[in-house]
Design a protein around this motif. Structure first.
Motif, short mmCIF file in Angstrom:
data_model
loop_
_atom_site.label_atom_id
_atom_site.label_comp_id
_atom_site.label_asym_id
_atom_site.label_seq_id
_atom_site.Cartn_x
_atom_site.Cartn_y
_atom_site.Cartn_z
N LYS A 17 0.82 -1.22 0.00
CA LYS A 17 0.00 0.00 0.00
C LYS A 17 0.85 1.26 0.00
O LYS A 17 0.57 2.25 0.70
CB LYS A 17 -0.97 0.00 1.16
N ALA A 18 1.92 1.22 -0.79
CA ALA A 18 2.81 2.37 -0.94
C ALA A 18 2.64 2.95 -2.35
O ALA A 18 2.04 2.31 -3.22
CB ALA A 18 4.26 1.94 -0.73
N ASN A 19 3.13 4.14 -2.54
CA ASN A 19 3.12 4.77 -3.86
C ASN A 19 4.55 4.97 -4.34
O ASN A 19 5.50 4.81 -3.57
CB ASN A 19 2.38 6.12 -3.79
N LEU A 20 4.69 5.33 -5.60
CA LEU A 20 6.01 5.48 -6.21
C LEU A 20 6.44 6.94 -6.16
O LEU A 20 5.73 7.82 -6.62
CB LEU A 20 5.96 5.00 -7.67
N ARG A 21 7.59 7.18 -5.58
CA ARG A 21 8.17 8.52 -5.51
C ARG A 21 9.26 8.60 -6.56
O ARG A 21 10.18 7.79 -6.59
CB ARG A 21 8.75 8.77 -4.12
N VAL A 22 9.16 9.60 -7.45
CA VAL A 22 10.11 9.78 -8.55
C VAL A 22 10.79 11.13 -8.36
O VAL A 22 10.12 12.16 -8.28
CB VAL A 22 9.39 9.73 -9.91
N GLU A 23 12.11 11.12 -8.28
CA GLU A 23 12.89 12.34 -8.09
C GLU A 23 13.76 12.61 -9.30
O GLU A 23 14.47 11.72 -9.76
CB GLU A 23 13.77 12.22 -6.85
N CYS A 24 13.71 13.84 -9.81
CA CYS A 24 14.56 14.24 -10.94
C CYS A 24 15.89 14.73 -10.38
O CYS A 24 15.91 15.55 -9.46
CB CYS A 24 13.88 15.34 -11.75
N HIS A 25 16.98 14.24 -10.93
CA HIS A 25 18.29 14.65 -10.44
C HIS A 25 18.74 15.98 -11.04
O HIS A 25 19.64 16.61 -10.54
CB HIS A 25 19.33 13.56 -10.71
N THR A 26 18.09 16.42 -12.11
CA THR A 26 18.49 17.66 -12.78
C THR A 26 17.82 18.89 -12.17
O THR A 26 18.48 19.85 -11.81
CB THR A 26 18.15 17.58 -14.28
N CYS A 27 16.49 18.87 -12.07
CA CYS A 27 15.75 20.05 -11.60
C CYS A 27 15.15 19.86 -10.21
O CYS A 27 14.46 20.75 -9.71
CB CYS A 27 14.66 20.43 -12.59
N ASP A 28 15.38 18.72 -9.57
CA ASP A 28 14.91 18.42 -8.21
C ASP A 28 13.40 18.37 -8.08
O ASP A 28 12.86 18.55 -7.00
CB ASP A 28 15.49 19.41 -7.19
N LYS A 29 12.68 18.11 -9.17
CA LYS A 29 11.23 17.94 -9.10
C LYS A 29 10.94 16.58 -8.49
O LYS A 29 11.59 15.58 -8.79
CB LYS A 29 10.62 18.01 -10.49
#
Length: 98
Positions: A17-29
């Motif tokens: 019951k978790a969600n996916l966290r996606v982090e951009c290494h270029t713009c920190d979004k």
């Protein structure tokens, strides 16, 4: 999630019951994606659901770079662009299968 919990695929995230966290290494979004809906989308498109391979399919909405890190999070997902309702999912499935 315990310290010894191994989450390698979207199915593992759905079970926990978790969600996916996606982090951009270029713009920190940082984006949070509903793991269950994204898992279904990947299965319709016949993509691998392994977290290590999903990075090659995703791009940052702001700068277009590949994600820097994918991981599990208990945070609520952002509004998504996945089909809304069963009829829309079936239409996508028919479109993808030809």
């Amino acid at each position: 999630m315990g310290a010894n919990t191994r989450l390698d695929s979207l199915s593992d995230l759905v079970r926990r019951k978790a969600n996916l966290r996606v982090e951009c290494h270029t713009c920190d979004k940082v984006s949070v994606i509903d793991a269950a809906r994204f898992n279904r989308f990947c299965l319709v498109r016949q993509w691998s659901t392994q977290l290590g391979q999903l990075g090659t399919r995703l791009r940052c909405a702001r700068c277009g770079a590949r994600p820097g890190r994918l991981g599990a999070t208990p945070e609520k997902p952002e509004p998504d662009l996945f089909p809304q309702g069963e009829r829309a999912w079936k239409a996508l499935y028919r479109r993808m299968r030809g």
